[in-house]
Write a protein that holds these residues in place. Sequence first.
Motif, PDB file in Angstrom:
ATOM      1  N   GLU A   7       1.807   8.645   6.921  1.00 32.86           N
ATOM      2  CA  GLU A   7       0.791   9.537   7.503  1.00 32.86           C
ATOM      3  C   GLU A   7      -0.174   8.692   8.331  1.00 32.86           C
ATOM      4  O   GLU A   7      -0.742   7.726   7.833  1.00 32.86           O
ATOM      5  N   SER A   9      -3.118   9.455   9.712  1.00 32.06           N
ATOM      6  CA  SER A   9      -4.535   9.623   9.423  1.00 32.06           C
ATOM      7  C   SER A   9      -4.902   8.827   8.168  1.00 32.06           C
ATOM      8  O   SER A   9      -4.444   9.145   7.066  1.00 32.06           O
ATOM      9  N   ALA A  10      -5.716   7.790   8.355  1.00 35.07           N
ATOM     10  CA  ALA A  10      -6.094   6.951   7.215  1.00 35.07           C
ATOM     11  C   ALA A  10      -6.826   7.763   6.157  1.00 35.07           C
ATOM     12  O   ALA A  10      -6.641   7.556   4.953  1.00 35.07           O
ATOM     13  N   LEU A  11      -7.656   8.708   6.589  1.00 31.35           N
ATOM     14  CA  LEU A  11      -8.420   9.519   5.650  1.00 31.35           C
ATOM     15  C   LEU A  11      -7.499  10.364   4.782  1.00 31.35           C
ATOM     16  O   LEU A  11      -7.634  10.386   3.544  1.00 31.35           O
ATOM     17  N   ARG A  13      -4.246   9.913   4.358  1.00 37.25           N
ATOM     18  CA  ARG A  13      -3.338   9.023   3.617  1.00 37.25           C
ATOM     19  C   ARG A  13      -4.003   8.507   2.349  1.00 37.25           C
ATOM     20  O   ARG A  13      -3.420   8.566   1.253  1.00 37.25           O
ATOM     21  N   GLU A  14      -5.222   8.019   2.467  1.00 36.24           N
ATOM     22  CA  GLU A  14      -5.925   7.504   1.286  1.00 36.24           C
ATOM     23  C   GLU A  14      -6.272   8.622   0.311  1.00 36.24           C
ATOM     24  O   GLU A  14      -6.265   8.424  -0.906  1.00 36.24           O
ATOM     25  N   GLY A  15      -6.564   9.802   0.856  1.00 35.60           N
ATOM     26  CA  GLY A  15      -6.824  10.939  -0.017  1.00 35.60           C
ATOM     27  C   GLY A  15      -5.599  11.315  -0.828  1.00 35.60           C
ATOM     28  O   GLY A  15      -5.696  11.601  -2.040  1.00 35.60           O
ATOM     29  N   VAL A  17      -3.157   9.284  -1.620  1.00 40.33           N
ATOM     30  CA  VAL A  17      -2.940   8.205  -2.593  1.00 40.33           C
ATOM     31  C   VAL A  17      -3.782   8.442  -3.837  1.00 40.33           C
ATOM     32  O   VAL A  17      -3.289   8.372  -4.971  1.00 40.33           O
ATOM     33  N   ARG A  18      -5.050   8.761  -3.637  1.00 43.32           N
ATOM     34  CA  ARG A  18      -5.947   8.950  -4.782  1.00 43.32           C
ATOM     35  C   ARG A  18      -5.529  10.153  -5.627  1.00 43.32           C
ATOM     36  O   ARG A  18      -5.470  10.072  -6.865  1.00 43.32           O
ATOM     37  N   GLU A  21      -2.170   9.286  -7.452  1.00 37.95           N
ATOM     38  CA  GLU A  21      -2.320   8.290  -8.511  1.00 37.95           C
ATOM     39  C   GLU A  21      -3.148   8.832  -9.668  1.00 37.95           C
ATOM     40  O   GLU A  21      -2.863   8.529 -10.834  1.00 37.95           O
ATOM     41  N   GLY A  30       2.057   3.042   1.650  1.00 37.71           N
ATOM     42  CA  GLY A  30       1.354   3.968   2.517  1.00 37.71           C
ATOM     43  C   GLY A  30       1.446   3.462   3.943  1.00 37.71           C
ATOM     44  O   GLY A  30       0.867   2.422   4.268  1.00 37.71           O
ATOM     45  N   ALA A  32       1.331   3.969   8.273  1.00 40.09           N
ATOM     46  CA  ALA A  32       0.646   4.710   9.328  1.00 40.09           C
ATOM     47  C   ALA A  32       1.596   5.190  10.412  1.00 40.09           C
ATOM     48  O   ALA A  32       1.222   5.998  11.256  1.00 40.09           O
TER      49      ALA A  32
END
Length: 234
Positions: A7, A9-11, A13-15, A17-18, A21, A30, A32
């Motif tokens: 994905e 979009s870093a925002l 993608r990190e969302g 992941v959180r 997990e 993850g 980009a």
Amino acid sequence: MRILICEDSALLREGLVRVLEDAGHEVVAGLADAGRLDEMVDARAPELCIIDVRLPPTWTDEGIRAALALRARLPQLAVLVLSQYVEERYAADLVTAKGGALGYLLKDRVADVAEFLETIERIGNGATVLDPEVVAQLLSRRTRDERMLRLTDRESSVLALIAEGRSNQSIARTLHVTEGSVEKHITAVFQKLGLEPDESGNRRVLAALAHLEHGTPRPPSDSGGISPQAGTNR
């Protein structure tokens, strides 16, 4: 479950992941863009890949082409495609191509975390889960065949809801009938489509794919979001 995310979009993608997990899943990578997707899939052996339709460098169809390639190369790998809106040119190819478990969801659905996680679990367990908007747009471009002409209006409605990934209980609630009635309609649908019982329990998916290829649009249901697929296939 071991999950790889692709994905841009870093925002988001990190969302993801959180959220994943926190729910007990292992995010093994993850990315980009799709440049190293095959390499990371081979190295990290994910059980599910979540892929955005539009990825660098052109932000057009890199993601969905990567998903198609993955399903062709690794048919046992579950794939969930996320899209801002339905990429109709490729959605039908993705849905009808041979491969493992599949999901195609609009990104709006991710906002409902509980339902998104439920969808992840269902895809991980081998289900095919399609966003209702994906179903509606695919149906709008299809024509009937003789098998579909055999179905009553009620059977067509039941089949359209199956194509959305609905469970028998959800179909019963939406159509305001009993689950027993839904069972009878589904049995009739299978018979009219010529789908014989098999040990793999894939008749629901085969019926849904037949509907996507040859069905006709039905009025939208009054239920939005992701609907749970049957836990028991017929």
